[in-house]
Design a protein around this motif. Structure first.
Motif, mmCIF file in Angstrom:
data_model
loop_
_atom_site.group_PDB
_atom_site.id
_atom_site.type_symbol
_atom_site.label_atom_id
_atom_site.label_comp_id
_atom_site.label_asym_id
_atom_site.label_seq_id
_atom_site.Cartn_x
_atom_site.Cartn_y
_atom_site.Cartn_z
ATOM 1 N N ASP A 286 7.736 0.973 10.612
ATOM 2 C CA ASP A 286 7.975 -0.464 10.757
ATOM 3 C C ASP A 286 8.959 -0.914 9.677
ATOM 4 O OD1 ASP A 286 7.868 -3.276 10.662
ATOM 5 O OD2 ASP A 286 5.800 -3.313 11.377
ATOM 6 N N PRO A 287 10.159 -1.388 10.040
ATOM 7 C CA PRO A 287 11.167 -1.769 9.030
ATOM 8 C C PRO A 287 10.724 -2.933 8.145
ATOM 9 C CG PRO A 287 11.888 -2.394 11.236
ATOM 10 C CD PRO A 287 10.682 -1.539 11.407
ATOM 11 N N GLU A 288 9.901 -3.836 8.685
ATOM 12 C CA GLU A 288 9.429 -4.972 7.886
ATOM 13 C C GLU A 288 8.451 -4.499 6.809
ATOM 14 O OE1 GLU A 288 7.720 -9.529 8.550
ATOM 15 O OE2 GLU A 288 7.836 -8.124 10.238
ATOM 16 N N VAL A 289 7.571 -3.574 7.171
ATOM 17 C CA VAL A 289 6.647 -2.988 6.188
ATOM 18 C C VAL A 289 7.442 -2.264 5.103
ATOM 19 C CG1 VAL A 289 4.846 -1.251 5.836
ATOM 20 C CG2 VAL A 289 4.726 -2.781 7.815
ATOM 21 N N ALA A 290 8.445 -1.489 5.521
ATOM 22 C CA ALA A 290 9.261 -0.731 4.567
ATOM 23 C C ALA A 290 10.001 -1.665 3.604
ATOM 24 C CB ALA A 290 10.257 0.150 5.310
ATOM 25 N N VAL B 179 9.903 -1.472 -0.447
ATOM 26 C CA VAL B 179 11.101 -1.299 -1.276
ATOM 27 C C VAL B 179 11.123 -2.319 -2.416
ATOM 28 C CG1 VAL B 179 13.607 -1.612 -1.301
ATOM 29 C CG2 VAL B 179 12.547 -0.187 0.454
ATOM 30 N N LEU B 180 10.729 -3.550 -2.115
ATOM 31 C CA LEU B 180 10.732 -4.605 -3.132
ATOM 32 C C LEU B 180 9.871 -4.214 -4.331
ATOM 33 C CD1 LEU B 180 11.402 -7.500 -4.055
ATOM 34 C CD2 LEU B 180 9.403 -8.269 -2.765
ATOM 35 N N SER C 76 0.831 -1.211 0.000
ATOM 36 C CA SER C 76 0.000 0.000 0.000
ATOM 37 C C SER C 76 0.864 1.260 0.000
ATOM 38 C CB SER C 76 -0.922 0.016 1.226
ATOM 39 O OG SER C 76 -1.810 -1.071 1.203
ATOM 40 N N ALA C 77 1.896 1.269 0.826
ATOM 41 C CA ALA C 77 2.775 2.437 0.894
ATOM 42 C C ALA C 77 3.486 2.658 -0.435
ATOM 43 C CB ALA C 77 3.787 2.259 2.023
ATOM 44 N N SER C 78 4.011 1.583 -1.025
ATOM 45 C CA SER C 78 4.690 1.699 -2.309
ATOM 46 C C SER C 78 3.727 2.147 -3.405
ATOM 47 C CB SER C 78 5.320 0.351 -2.689
ATOM 48 O OG SER C 78 5.903 0.416 -3.966
ATOM 49 N N SER C 79 2.512 1.596 -3.410
ATOM 50 C CA SER C 79 1.513 1.965 -4.416
ATOM 51 C C SER C 79 1.212 3.454 -4.376
ATOM 52 C CB SER C 79 0.222 1.182 -4.203
ATOM 53 O OG SER C 79 0.426 -0.195 -4.396
ATOM 54 N N LEU D 95 16.119 6.445 -5.891
ATOM 55 C CA LEU D 95 17.209 6.935 -5.045
ATOM 56 C C LEU D 95 16.730 7.309 -3.642
ATOM 57 C CD1 LEU D 95 19.119 9.152 -7.656
ATOM 58 C CD2 LEU D 95 19.790 6.890 -6.802
ATOM 59 N N LEU D 96 15.482 7.763 -3.548
ATOM 60 C CA LEU D 96 14.943 8.218 -2.251
ATOM 61 C C LEU D 96 13.924 7.241 -1.669
ATOM 62 C CD1 LEU D 96 14.466 12.015 -3.128
ATOM 63 C CD2 LEU D 96 16.338 10.964 -1.839
ATOM 64 N N ARG D 97 13.989 5.966 -2.087
ATOM 65 C CA ARG D 97 12.952 5.006 -1.701
ATOM 66 C C ARG D 97 12.859 4.801 -0.192
ATOM 67 N NH1 ARG D 97 17.364 2.766 -3.785
ATOM 68 N NH2 ARG D 97 18.238 0.787 -3.078
ATOM 69 N N TYR D 98 13.977 4.793 0.503
ATOM 70 C CA TYR D 98 13.928 4.546 1.950
ATOM 71 C C TYR D 98 13.346 5.734 2.718
ATOM 72 C CZ TYR D 98 16.567 0.258 1.184
ATOM 73 O OH TYR D 98 16.950 -0.996 0.778
#
Length: 458
Positions: free
Chosen positions: A349-353, A357-358, A277-280, A337-340
């Motif tokens: 949440d690092p697991e969500v992030a 990223v994938l 959802s965040a990536s979308s 380049l700024l994905r993180y």
């Protein structure tokens, strides 16, 4: 003489006017995305990953239910632009009043469809138990605002057709501020969670729709809206449906393939759903910027065809392809380049992030292919051929994605393989659209270069 907000699409150099038309559209699209992004960011930071997954998981299903009706706004756009180019005031006025009436009827129909079907359809998608209640509530409130959402989209389509992309941008800027303010109030102060962000979105859409309608009612020209004249003109309805319905069906079936992909994402659990959802949401900023160029190809092609200036049609397509590749590749690089840090806006949440990223890595490198596909489709649709790009898109993009799900994805059930279905389908379908454009132009040239009818369904 053109008004200050309008652009003369049929005379003079093309590239400067196309940029003047498309840049406000890009900014408008970004503001519209900020409505949903504000929802996702606020619930992700203040209501947790389950609420984030609930809001994000509804987008594919909402698009599925809405796209058929949104397709009719494309028909209204093409027809309006054609009559603007032909300078036919009477036909233009009938088209505008029919379009506004269709928007209101469509909005009411979507309430009747979306509210009762929200939970059954979400269950059918395999939405997890820890998400289903909040996702259903968000969808039901969102669909209650459909009349104003449809009114804004049809009204903005009319303004685009006359070359005005600036005032819709101003209206969305105002509505965006309203949306953010109510998001913070409802979620942080009143602790309303997903209900709060849905309600804030509906209120902000009421503001943007009201401003667009007021703009059309005060317009000085044949596209001026008189509420007393709102009715369905049968001939205009048929012409809008001939162009718009195939576009809407295409959007809906695209959404079916996306719903199937979302269902596959759901099988990886709520953490993967939240990252998806965040990536979308981030990718949406690239897509909406490219979609502005699609709208440019559609409107410039329609107006120039209406004015009988066929020699400008292929230069319009080629310039739009160049612009969309530059936008897609350039923004894709920036977001990669700024994905993180970008994903960090949505979740801590690092697991969500990591899941976000994938997906982002696959899309950022290839999204320009989607833009090229859409621009070619827009030019064909602007020529009055709506069924042809629909058939190509359904066969090339949707069919390929579904085939990918039942073959390649079954062989290697990973999210990376799942996401790879998108660039493969974009590349193949885009090439097919370009070939269809060449064939259509050659066919019309051999037949004497006659102007396509606005009612043409292709």
């Amino acid at each position: 003489m053109k008004k200050s907000y309008e652009i003369d699409m049929v005379n003079g150099p093309l590239l400067g006017k196309m940029l003047l038309f498309s840049v406000p559209l890009m900014l408008s699209g970004v503001l519209q995305l900020l409505f949903n992004a504000a929802d996702v960011i606020v619930v992700g930071q203040f209501s947790g990953s389950e609420a984030l997954a609930a809001v994000g998981s509804t987008s594919a299903l909402i698009n599925l239910l809405v796209n058929v009706f949104m397709g009719l706004s494309i028909g209204a756009n093409v027809l309006t632009a054609r009559f603007v180019g032909a300078r036919d005031a009477a036909e233009l006025a009938d088209t505008v009043h029919t379009s506004i009436t269709i928007s209101l009827i469509s909005g009411v129909a979507l309430i009747a469809i979306g509210v009762p079907l929200a939970e059954p359809l979400l269950l059918l998608m395999g939405t997890p138990e820890d998400v289903i209640g909040q996702a259903t509530l968000y969808m039901q409130i969102y669909f209650c605002g459909m009349p104003v959402i449809m009114l804004y989209n049809f009204g903005a389509a009319i303004l685009r057709a006359v070359g005005d992309t600036k005032r819709p941008l101003y209206f969305l800027l105002i509505a965006g501020c309203v949306n953010v303010a109510f998001n913070l109030l409802f979620v942080i102060v009143f602790h309303m969670g997903v209900a709060g962000v849905a309600l804030a979105t509906v209120i902000s859409q009421c503001v943007s729709a009201g401003l667009v309608l007021l703009c059309l009612m005060r317009a000085d020209g044949p596209y001026r809206v008189d509420l007393r004249k709102l009715r369905i003109h049968r001939s205009k309805l048929l012409q809008i449906v001939r162009v718009g319905l195939p576009a809407g069906v295409q959007g809906a079936i695209f959404s079916i393939s996306n719903v199937l992909i979302q269902s596959s994402v759901n099988s990886f659990g709520s953490i993967a759903m939240a990252g998806n959802s965040a990536s979308s949401n981030l990718e949406g900023f690239i897509y909406t910027s490219m979609n502005a160029v699609y709208q440019t190809s559609l409107n410039f092609t329609s107006q120039n065809l209406g004015a009988g200036k066929r020699e400008r049609l292929t230069p319009i397509l080629l310039r739009c392809l160049g612009v969309v590749v530059g936008i897609g590749a350039g923004l894709g690089l920036i977001f990669y380049l700024l994905r993180y840090p970008f994903l960090g806006i949505y979740t801590s949440d690092p697991e969500v992030a990591a899941y976000g990223v994938l997906r982002l890595e696959v899309f950022c490198a290839t999204y320009f292919l989607c833009g090229m596909m859409d621009v070619c489709c827009g030019s064909i649709r602007g020529l009055g051929y709506s069924m042809l790009p629909t058939i190509v898109s359904l066969t090339g993009a949707c069919g390929l994605r579904i085939l990918w799900l039942v073959t390649v994805f079954q062989w290697d059930r990973t999210l990376w393989i799942l996401y790879l279905s998108y660039p493969v389908s974009w590349a193949i379908t885009g090439a097919a659209h370009f070939l269809c454009y060449v064939i259509v132009m050659r066919r019309q040239k051999r037949s004497g270069g006659g102007q396509a009818s606005p009612a043409m369904g292709g």
